[in-house]
Design a protein around this motif. Structure first.
Motif, PDB file in Angstrom:
ATOM      1  N   LEU A 283       0.780  -1.224  -0.084  1.00 53.81           N
ATOM      2  CA  LEU A 283      -0.021  -0.301   0.002  1.00 53.81           C
ATOM      3  C   LEU A 283       0.748   1.205  -0.123  1.00 53.81           C
ATOM      4  O   LEU A 283       1.333   1.208   0.460  1.00 53.81           O
ATOM      5  CB  LEU A 283      -0.631   0.076   1.842  1.00 53.81           C
ATOM      6  N   LEU A 284       1.212   1.863  -1.419  1.00 51.77           N
ATOM      7  CA  LEU A 284       1.742   3.462  -1.530  1.00 51.77           C
ATOM      8  C   LEU A 284       1.337   3.881  -2.353  1.00 51.77           C
ATOM      9  O   LEU A 284      -0.147   4.156  -2.914  1.00 51.77           O
ATOM     10  CB  LEU A 284       2.967   2.454  -2.439  1.00 51.77           C
ATOM     11  N   LEU A 285       1.211   5.225  -1.280  1.00 56.67           N
ATOM     12  CA  LEU A 285       0.795   6.403  -2.094  1.00 56.67           C
ATOM     13  C   LEU A 285       1.574   7.514  -3.248  1.00 56.67           C
ATOM     14  O   LEU A 285       2.688   7.756  -2.874  1.00 56.67           O
ATOM     15  CB  LEU A 285       0.108   7.670  -0.802  1.00 56.67           C
ATOM     16  N   ASP A 286       1.036   8.026  -3.765  1.00 57.83           N
ATOM     17  CA  ASP A 286       2.124   8.868  -4.753  1.00 57.83           C
ATOM     18  C   ASP A 286       1.160  10.389  -4.754  1.00 57.83           C
ATOM     19  O   ASP A 286      -0.042  10.494  -4.626  1.00 57.83           O
ATOM     20  CB  ASP A 286       1.894   8.360  -6.142  1.00 57.83           C
ATOM     21  N   SER A 287       2.386  11.515  -3.546  1.00 57.01           N
ATOM     22  CA  SER A 287       2.067  12.347  -3.154  1.00 57.01           C
ATOM     23  C   SER A 287       3.031  13.407  -4.211  1.00 57.01           C
ATOM     24  O   SER A 287       2.425  14.220  -3.775  1.00 57.01           O
ATOM     25  CB  SER A 287       2.156  12.702  -1.710  1.00 57.01           C
ATOM     26  N   SER A 288       2.769  13.215  -5.588  1.00 52.29           N
ATOM     27  CA  SER A 288       3.383  14.252  -6.091  1.00 52.29           C
ATOM     28  C   SER A 288       2.483  15.853  -6.120  1.00 52.29           C
ATOM     29  O   SER A 288       2.941  16.347  -6.294  1.00 52.29           O
ATOM     30  CB  SER A 288       2.793  13.948  -8.021  1.00 52.29           C
ATOM     31  N   LYS A 289       1.037  15.515  -5.982  1.00 53.10           N
ATOM     32  CA  LYS A 289       0.215  16.808  -6.115  1.00 53.10           C
ATOM     33  C   LYS A 289       0.410  17.435  -5.101  1.00 53.10           C
ATOM     34  O   LYS A 289       0.237  18.802  -5.295  1.00 53.10           O
ATOM     35  CB  LYS A 289      -0.841  15.772  -6.219  1.00 53.10           C
ATOM     36  N   ALA A 290       0.316  16.998  -4.260  1.00 50.55           N
ATOM     37  CA  ALA A 290       0.342  17.856  -2.818  1.00 50.55           C
ATOM     38  C   ALA A 290       2.266  18.151  -2.832  1.00 50.55           C
ATOM     39  O   ALA A 290       1.951  19.617  -2.555  1.00 50.55           O
ATOM     40  CB  ALA A 290       0.536  17.132  -1.631  1.00 50.55           C
ATOM     41  N   ARG A 291       2.800  17.802  -3.082  1.00 48.74           N
ATOM     42  CA  ARG A 291       3.845  18.454  -3.680  1.00 48.74           C
ATOM     43  C   ARG A 291       4.454  19.163  -4.154  1.00 48.74           C
ATOM     44  O   ARG A 291       5.437  20.705  -4.007  1.00 48.74           O
ATOM     45  CB  ARG A 291       5.419  17.235  -3.791  1.00 48.74           C
ATOM     46  N   ALA A 292       3.725  19.331  -5.742  1.00 45.19           N
ATOM     47  CA  ALA A 292       4.154  20.119  -6.839  1.00 45.19           C
ATOM     48  C   ALA A 292       2.687  21.341  -6.512  1.00 45.19           C
ATOM     49  O   ALA A 292       3.547  22.300  -6.391  1.00 45.19           O
ATOM     50  CB  ALA A 292       3.294  19.667  -7.903  1.00 45.19           C
ATOM     51  N   GLU A 293       2.001  20.921  -5.997  1.00 43.25           N
ATOM     52  CA  GLU A 293      -0.116  22.419  -5.780  1.00 43.25           C
ATOM     53  C   GLU A 293       0.322  22.828  -4.668  1.00 43.25           C
ATOM     54  O   GLU A 293       0.680  24.390  -4.285  1.00 43.25           O
ATOM     55  CB  GLU A 293      -0.452  21.738  -6.438  1.00 43.25           C
ATOM     56  N   LEU A 294       0.789  21.940  -3.793  1.00 48.63           N
ATOM     57  CA  LEU A 294       1.224  22.696  -2.425  1.00 48.63           C
ATOM     58  C   LEU A 294       2.854  23.225  -1.353  1.00 48.63           C
ATOM     59  O   LEU A 294       2.780  22.998  -0.827  1.00 48.63           O
ATOM     60  CB  LEU A 294      -0.068  21.917  -1.723  1.00 48.63           C
ATOM     61  N   GLU A 295       3.614  22.321  -2.072  1.00 51.16           N
ATOM     62  CA  GLU A 295       4.802  22.404  -2.192  1.00 51.16           C
ATOM     63  C   GLU A 295       5.201  22.176  -0.463  1.00 51.16           C
ATOM     64  O   GLU A 295       5.846  22.502   0.323  1.00 51.16           O
ATOM     65  CB  GLU A 295       5.407  24.063  -2.098  1.00 51.16           C
ATOM     66  N   TRP A 296       4.193  20.800  -0.500  1.00 52.84           N
ATOM     67  CA  TRP A 296       5.459  19.972   0.894  1.00 52.84           C
ATOM     68  C   TRP A 296       5.294  19.479   0.188  1.00 52.84           C
ATOM     69  O   TRP A 296       5.676  18.183  -0.279  1.00 52.84           O
ATOM     70  CB  TRP A 296       2.700  19.723   1.259  1.00 52.84           C
ATOM     71  N   LYS A 297       5.979  18.818   1.871  1.00 52.06           N
ATOM     72  CA  LYS A 297       7.029  17.889   1.797  1.00 52.06           C
ATOM     73  C   LYS A 297       7.142  17.055   2.664  1.00 52.06           C
ATOM     74  O   LYS A 297       6.798  17.412   4.310  1.00 52.06           O
ATOM     75  CB  LYS A 297       8.589  17.856   1.258  1.00 52.06           C
ATOM     76  N   ASP A 298       7.750  16.186   2.681  1.00 58.17           N
ATOM     77  CA  ASP A 298       7.598  15.231   4.196  1.00 58.17           C
ATOM     78  C   ASP A 298       9.027  15.591   5.064  1.00 58.17           C
ATOM     79  O   ASP A 298      10.290  15.287   4.136  1.00 58.17           O
ATOM     80  CB  ASP A 298       7.270  13.212   4.219  1.00 58.17           C
ATOM     81  N   PHE A 299       9.052  16.444   5.902  1.00 56.30           N
ATOM     82  CA  PHE A 299      10.691  16.361   6.559  1.00 56.30           C
ATOM     83  C   PHE A 299      11.445  15.356   8.444  1.00 56.30           C
ATOM     84  O   PHE A 299      12.844  15.840   7.838  1.00 56.30           O
ATOM     85  CB  PHE A 299      10.711  17.986   7.627  1.00 56.30           C
ATOM     86  N   LEU A 300      10.720  14.415   7.978  1.00 56.88           N
ATOM     87  CA  LEU A 300      11.309  13.155   8.811  1.00 56.88           C
ATOM     88  C   LEU A 300      11.099  12.379   7.864  1.00 56.88           C
ATOM     89  O   LEU A 300      10.467  12.007   7.414  1.00 56.88           O
ATOM     90  CB  LEU A 300      10.336  13.350  10.108  1.00 56.88           C
ATOM     91  N   ASN A 301      12.646  11.660   7.618  1.00 57.78           N
ATOM     92  CA  ASN A 301      13.087  10.079   6.771  1.00 57.78           C
ATOM     93  C   ASN A 301      12.517   9.447   7.579  1.00 57.78           C
ATOM     94  O   ASN A 301      12.352   9.340   8.921  1.00 57.78           O
ATOM     95  CB  ASN A 301      14.054   9.832   5.668  1.00 57.78           C
TER      96      ASN A 301
END
Ligand SMILES: NC(=O)c1ccc[n+]([C@@H]2O[C@H](COP(=O)([O-])OP(=O)(O)OC[C@H]3O[C@@H](n4cnc5c(N)ncnc54)[C@H](O)[C@@H]3O)[C@@H](O)[C@H]2O)c1
Length: 339
Positions: A283-301
């Motif tokens: 179960l994996l999620l593609d979050s390209s939309k949030a990364r591109a349009e909201l400039e969101w990213k996860d900070f904790l690897n």
């Protein structure tokens, strides 16, 4: 700004409330009363809220009254029965809370002056095809177990509500398995591991090969907050995935290994190979939309996520105060993302 959180006594609700509080906002909570072994209770979060309503979201009239009284700018709808295994035991209650409760929430905000709201569903709304790619927002929805089906139904009901009522101030957020200190839900990996580590017995792991989008709760919630900002500032709305960078090597077994290593004290786990209720393999999620349009990213690897989480539990087990730990991690995280 004044925010409403439904599900404020829950795991995500507690972390979200602390994030909003630290940012200087007012908060109203609507939930069932907190469980004894919840973060809300252990961290004594009552004073974080300007107002609390302990009601059942299945009761439409009570919910409407509480929402009307709260006069908030924005609402996060998190209240749900969120456990897969529990949903097999109480399927009707799960559907009632997750589907009817969500519709009651949407109905309650309809005539309020609210500027925007976010309905939280889950990565489990996607029809599981065991893809080794991340699901995108336009993928087909489904749901085999009652929890997944009820959240997919809530997601579809929300989409129908938005289009049939021609609303432009409601969005949907789909995130995956979040981890973080203070979650004691019986059905989840980290609480199961920590309970076993504390009891000094090997943790029993059901599906060590399963792959999930492990994410620290703070990264997930920063996505919700970023989306709420964007909705309030520029009126955007839609459906958004919030998941970590895709790393297919991050299996349940790898989380358990990392957690045992950080805990120390000979902590270990075994594969429980007895038969279990169905759970999806990948179960994996593609979050390209949030990364591109909201400039969101996860900070904790992955490594920091497990480290931040286990260090919280370990400090609590060593007698430290949950409220201090919660505030410290929220403050550290917020200053990290501000730079
Ligand atoms: N924790 C995760 O890994 C995860 C992953 C994906 C999605 N989600 C979603 O995030 C949301 C929050 O999850 P969580 O982990 O904080 O759950 P939680 O079980 O810790 O909290 C659930 C909250 O909902 C409230 N609630 C439940 N039934 C209610 C009812 N009938 N009336 C009023 N309030 C009710 C509870 O009182 C509690 O405050 C849920 O919508 C869940 O589906 C969680």
């Amino acid at each position: 700004m004044k925010f409403l959180i439904t599900g404020h006594t829950g795991f995500k609700g507690s972390w979200l409330a602390m994030m909003l509080k630290v940012q200087g906002h007012e908060i109203v909570g609507i939930s069932l009363p907190a469980c004894e072994n919840s973060l809300y209770t252990q961290a004594e979060l009552k004073d974080v809220f300007n107002e609390e309503h302990f009601i059942d979201i299945r009761q439409r009239g009570n919910l409407r009254e509480a929402v009307e009284a709260s006069k908030v700018d924005f609402a996060f709808h998190l209240a749900a029965q969120p456990l897969v295994r529990q949903s097999y035991i109480t399927p009707i209650e799960t559907f009632e809370t997750n589907v009817i409760g969500t519709l009651n929430f949407l109905d309650a905000i309809k005539d309020s002056d609210i500027k925007g709201s976010l309905v939280v569903t889950t990565d489990k709304v996607y029809k599981n095809m065991n893809h080794l790619r991340g699901y995108v927002e336009s993928d087909e929805l489904g749901g085999r177990d009652p929890y997944s089906a009820s959240k997919a139904a809530a997601d579809i009901a929300t989409q129908s509500w938005i289009s049939s009522q021609e609303l432009e101030n409601i969005s949907i957020a789909r995130a995956g398995n979040v981890v973080g200190g203070g979650d004691w839900a019986t059905d989840r990996l980290i609480p199961n591991l920590v309970s076993s580590f504390i009891a000094q017995r090997p943790a029993q792991i059901r599906y060590p090969e399963a792959i999930r989008p492990w994410q620290h709760v703070l990264d997930c919630l920063s996505g919700y907050i970023r989306l709420s900002d964007a909705m309030l500032r520029s009126g955007i709305h839609g459906i958004w995935n919030f998941g970590p960078e895709i790393r297919i090597e991050n299996t349940v077994g790898k989380v358990a290994d990392a957690a045992a290593l950080i805990w120390g004290n000979s902590a270990s786990w075994d594969h429980d190979s007895s038969s279990h209720l169905h759970e999806s393999g990948y179960l994996l999620l593609d979050s390209s939309k949030a990364r591109a349009e909201l400039e969101w990213k996860d900070f904790l690897n992955f490594e920091s996520t497990i480290e931040w989480t286990l260090s919280f539990y370990s400090a609590v087990a060593g007698g430290e105060n949950s409220r201090d730990l919660l505030e410290n991690q929220v403050n550290t995280y917020l200053s990290m993302i501000a730079n």
